[in-house]
Motif scaffolding. Sequence first.
Motif, PDB file in Angstrom:
ATOM      1  N   SER A  28       0.846  -1.189   0.000  1.00  0.00           N
ATOM      2  CA  SER A  28       0.000   0.000   0.000  1.00  0.00           C
ATOM      3  C   SER A  28       0.880   1.238   0.000  1.00  0.00           C
ATOM      4  CB  SER A  28      -0.924   0.008   1.232  1.00  0.00           C
ATOM      5  OG  SER A  28      -1.710   1.189   1.267  1.00  0.00           O
ATOM      6  N   ALA A  29       0.568   2.206  -0.876  1.00  0.00           N
ATOM      7  CA  ALA A  29       1.332   3.440  -0.971  1.00  0.00           C
ATOM      8  C   ALA A  29       0.371   4.611  -1.154  1.00  0.00           C
ATOM      9  CB  ALA A  29       2.326   3.393  -2.127  1.00  0.00           C
ATOM     10  N   LYS A  30       0.752   5.751  -0.574  1.00  0.00           N
ATOM     11  CA  LYS A  30      -0.076   6.952  -0.697  1.00  0.00           C
ATOM     12  C   LYS A  30       0.821   8.172  -0.649  1.00  0.00           C
ATOM     13  CE  LYS A  30      -4.176   9.264   1.168  1.00  0.00           C
ATOM     14  NZ  LYS A  30      -5.250   9.236   2.203  1.00  0.00           N
ATOM     15  N   ALA A  31       0.461   9.187  -1.439  1.00  0.00           N
ATOM     16  CA  ALA A  31       1.193  10.439  -1.464  1.00  0.00           C
ATOM     17  C   ALA A  31       0.204  11.576  -1.699  1.00  0.00           C
ATOM     18  CB  ALA A  31       2.266  10.435  -2.554  1.00  0.00           C
ATOM     19  N   GLY A  32       0.566  12.762  -1.203  1.00  0.00           N
ATOM     20  CA  GLY A  32      -0.352  13.880  -1.368  1.00  0.00           C
ATOM     21  C   GLY A  32       0.296  15.195  -1.017  1.00  0.00           C
ATOM     22  N   ILE A  33      -0.457  16.257  -1.241  1.00  0.00           N
ATOM     23  CA  ILE A  33      -0.009  17.612  -0.962  1.00  0.00           C
ATOM     24  C   ILE A  33      -1.168  18.404  -0.379  1.00  0.00           C
ATOM     25  CG2 ILE A  33      -0.477  18.248  -3.373  1.00  0.00           C
ATOM     26  CD1 ILE A  33       1.659  20.409  -3.097  1.00  0.00           C
ATOM     27  N   ASP A  34      -0.887  19.181   0.649  1.00  0.00           N
ATOM     28  CA  ASP A  34      -1.845  20.114   1.243  1.00  0.00           C
ATOM     29  C   ASP A  34      -1.299  21.520   1.057  1.00  0.00           C
ATOM     30  OD1 ASP A  34      -3.277  17.892   2.155  1.00  0.00           O
ATOM     31  OD2 ASP A  34      -2.205  17.866   4.062  1.00  0.00           O
ATOM     32  N   TYR A  35      -2.143  22.396   0.528  1.00  0.00           N
ATOM     33  CA  TYR A  35      -1.702  23.773   0.288  1.00  0.00           C
ATOM     34  C   TYR A  35      -2.738  24.733   0.854  1.00  0.00           C
ATOM     35  CZ  TYR A  35       0.016  27.976  -2.001  1.00  0.00           C
ATOM     36  OH  TYR A  35       0.496  29.227  -2.242  1.00  0.00           O
ATOM     37  N   ALA A  36      -2.272  25.670   1.651  1.00  0.00           N
ATOM     38  CA  ALA A  36      -3.143  26.671   2.257  1.00  0.00           C
ATOM     39  C   ALA A  36      -3.019  27.980   1.481  1.00  0.00           C
ATOM     40  CB  ALA A  36      -2.784  26.873   3.720  1.00  0.00           C
ATOM     41  N   PHE A  37      -4.075  28.343   0.735  1.00  0.00           N
ATOM     42  CA  PHE A  37      -4.061  29.609   0.012  1.00  0.00           C
ATOM     43  C   PHE A  37      -4.069  30.787   0.977  1.00  0.00           C
ATOM     44  CE2 PHE A  37      -5.990  26.508  -2.824  1.00  0.00           C
ATOM     45  CZ  PHE A  37      -5.244  26.694  -3.976  1.00  0.00           C
ATOM     46  N   SER A  38      -4.781  30.610   2.077  1.00  0.00           N
ATOM     47  CA  SER A  38      -4.867  31.630   3.109  1.00  0.00           C
ATOM     48  C   SER A  38      -5.219  30.931   4.420  1.00  0.00           C
ATOM     49  CB  SER A  38      -5.921  32.685   2.748  1.00  0.00           C
ATOM     50  OG  SER A  38      -7.211  32.099   2.697  1.00  0.00           O
ATOM     51  N   ALA A  39      -5.469  31.721   5.454  1.00  0.00           N
ATOM     52  CA  ALA A  39      -5.856  31.141   6.732  1.00  0.00           C
ATOM     53  C   ALA A  39      -7.232  30.518   6.688  1.00  0.00           C
ATOM     54  CB  ALA A  39      -5.797  32.210   7.820  1.00  0.00           C
ATOM     55  N   LYS A  40      -8.019  30.818   5.631  1.00  0.00           N
ATOM     56  CA  LYS A  40      -9.388  30.328   5.537  1.00  0.00           C
ATOM     57  C   LYS A  40      -9.602  29.341   4.398  1.00  0.00           C
ATOM     58  CE  LYS A  40     -11.297  34.636   7.408  1.00  0.00           C
ATOM     59  NZ  LYS A  40     -12.241  35.753   7.175  1.00  0.00           N
ATOM     60  N   ASP A  41      -8.659  29.228   3.468  1.00  0.00           N
ATOM     61  CA  ASP A  41      -8.854  28.375   2.303  1.00  0.00           C
ATOM     62  C   ASP A  41      -7.695  27.407   2.168  1.00  0.00           C
ATOM     63  OD1 ASP A  41     -11.259  29.676   0.679  1.00  0.00           O
ATOM     64  OD2 ASP A  41     -10.004  31.317   1.447  1.00  0.00           O
ATOM     65  N   GLY A  42      -8.043  26.123   1.926  1.00  0.00           N
ATOM     66  CA  GLY A  42      -7.030  25.093   1.760  1.00  0.00           C
ATOM     67  C   GLY A  42      -7.444  24.047   0.745  1.00  0.00           C
ATOM     68  N   LEU A  43      -6.463  23.485   0.036  1.00  0.00           N
ATOM     69  CA  LEU A  43      -6.700  22.461  -0.981  1.00  0.00           C
ATOM     70  C   LEU A  43      -5.800  21.274  -0.702  1.00  0.00           C
ATOM     71  CD1 LEU A  43      -7.986  21.580  -3.713  1.00  0.00           C
ATOM     72  CD2 LEU A  43      -6.006  22.647  -4.832  1.00  0.00           C
ATOM     73  N   SER A  44      -6.372  20.067  -0.816  1.00  0.00           N
ATOM     74  CA  SER A  44      -5.622  18.831  -0.611  1.00  0.00           C
ATOM     75  C   SER A  44      -5.799  17.924  -1.813  1.00  0.00           C
ATOM     76  CB  SER A  44      -6.087  18.111   0.656  1.00  0.00           C
ATOM     77  OG  SER A  44      -5.875  18.907   1.802  1.00  0.00           O
ATOM     78  N   LEU A  45      -4.695  17.407  -2.330  1.00  0.00           N
ATOM     79  CA  LEU A  45      -4.697  16.451  -3.428  1.00  0.00           C
ATOM     80  C   LEU A  45      -3.918  15.228  -2.990  1.00  0.00           C
ATOM     81  CD1 LEU A  45      -3.854  18.868  -6.392  1.00  0.00           C
ATOM     82  CD2 LEU A  45      -6.128  18.083  -5.690  1.00  0.00           C
ATOM     83  N   SER A  46      -4.455  14.041  -3.256  1.00  0.00           N
ATOM     84  CA  SER A  46      -3.772  12.817  -2.835  1.00  0.00           C
ATOM     85  C   SER A  46      -4.105  11.676  -3.779  1.00  0.00           C
ATOM     86  CB  SER A  46      -4.159  12.430  -1.403  1.00  0.00           C
ATOM     87  OG  SER A  46      -5.533  12.112  -1.333  1.00  0.00           O
ATOM     88  N   GLY A  47      -3.232  10.681  -3.771  1.00  0.00           N
ATOM     89  CA  GLY A  47      -3.431   9.478  -4.562  1.00  0.00           C
ATOM     90  C   GLY A  47      -2.914   8.273  -3.809  1.00  0.00           C
ATOM     91  N   GLY A  48      -3.588   7.153  -3.948  1.00  0.00           N
ATOM     92  CA  GLY A  48      -3.192   5.929  -3.270  1.00  0.00           C
ATOM     93  C   GLY A  48      -3.259   4.734  -4.191  1.00  0.00           C
ATOM     94  N   TYR A  49      -2.406   3.744  -3.920  1.00  0.00           N
ATOM     95  CA  TYR A  49      -2.365   2.529  -4.739  1.00  0.00           C
ATOM     96  C   TYR A  49      -2.205   1.330  -3.821  1.00  0.00           C
ATOM     97  CZ  TYR A  49      -0.883  -0.929  -8.181  1.00  0.00           C
ATOM     98  OH  TYR A  49      -0.784  -2.056  -8.953  1.00  0.00           O
ATOM     99  N   ASN A  50      -2.956   0.259  -4.105  1.00  0.00           N
ATOM    100  CA  ASN A  50      -2.901  -0.967  -3.320  1.00  0.00           C
ATOM    101  C   ASN A  50      -2.831  -2.166  -4.260  1.00  0.00           C
ATOM    102  OD1 ASN A  50      -3.694  -0.202  -0.283  1.00  0.00           O
ATOM    103  ND2 ASN A  50      -4.878   1.069  -1.683  1.00  0.00           N
ATOM    104  N   THR A  51      -2.026  -3.128  -3.888  1.00  0.00           N
ATOM    105  CA  THR A  51      -1.978  -4.386  -4.625  1.00  0.00           C
ATOM    106  C   THR A  51      -1.814  -5.527  -3.634  1.00  0.00           C
ATOM    107  OG1 THR A  51      -0.795  -5.650  -6.328  1.00  0.00           O
ATOM    108  CG2 THR A  51       0.512  -4.180  -4.955  1.00  0.00           C
TER     109      THR A  51
END
Length: 376
Positions: free
Chosen positions: A224-247
Amino acid sequence: MIRDSLVFSPENPTISLGDLTMIPSDRLLTEVTVSARAPTIRNGPDKKVFSVNQSLVSLGGSAADLLQNIPTLQVDANGNVSLRGADNLKVLVDGKRSLIGGGTVAQILQSIPASAIDRVEIITNPSARYDAEGQALINIVLKKNNVSGFNGSVAITAGTRDNYNAAAAITYQHNKINLYGNYSYQRRNTYSNGFQDMIYLQSPDPAYYSNETFPSVTITSLHSAKAGIDYAFSAKDGLSLSGGYNTSTTNRDESLTVDNLTAAHLPVELSTRHNGTTGDGNSYELTADYTHKFSKPQKELTFDFDYSRGVTNNLQLYTTYITNINGYTTDSTATLKDSKLGHSSNYNVQLDYTAPIGKAGRLETGYRSQIGTAGN
């Protein structure tokens, strides 16, 4: 040192200490640390929280192994979870439905390493944000990185019967960005044995007793593997992108011995069947989460999009050997082959709005759409 003597009388009740000289001691108290251990289980008005860090199982194994140590929860050999006998439970990851392995509870629990879990919440009366039907659910909350800079960890555990677990994680946090990645490997060797003895009181067949034994060994390997990024545009707005793979790969060997006997314990049919199962599968998941916090505390808007796709392949061979019929030795062999191939795709779109009402009230509303396709 006191330079003036003490003077006290009923006419003058005041005591004068005079001039005092204090000499510092060489024993100084530089730092005081007060530590306390949080309780393993905390009960709230609508949920029960189990702290994973207090359990030794968190050092190895999967989420399924961890849930077996939580009171009121039961996990069977197939990964099905029940709460006080009720098996209509849903499993969420970080408050939302996971699509790993098509969203089946067994696949989700086996694919999440216990070392990546921060706590487990048993929500008996969920709000509409979790489930509009009010069905009891389990929310698995994963660990978050709150330390700046580079951080990494490696853990390796081993158990009897050739059971092994390994996990590695790395994170980087700086200002508005947080990068993370983790990998885990699990090898599980499960041995089970069972028996079943039956008596047919009113059967027209000659068999009166049926004695069965069915020992089995199942070896499962999971990556199992997972990676991602969290980015805060400001103190009130945030975006998270992630991907995972299982075999995963599974090999199961089971020997089923059946002795059918008459009421006088004479053989009707004696047989042995070998069940061999080999299977493999893989799945991946992509997620995007956006959060906006308003100026008013506890008021926020969240949007989630998830997509997953999985493929499974299983081959089963049933070979039956009949060694005795009605007391006569025989040699009869039959083989049944069962091959299955399946694939599934799942989409989840969810929009949630939360706002406080008064001092203790809260409004939760939103929209959720789930689409799944499957082929076998």
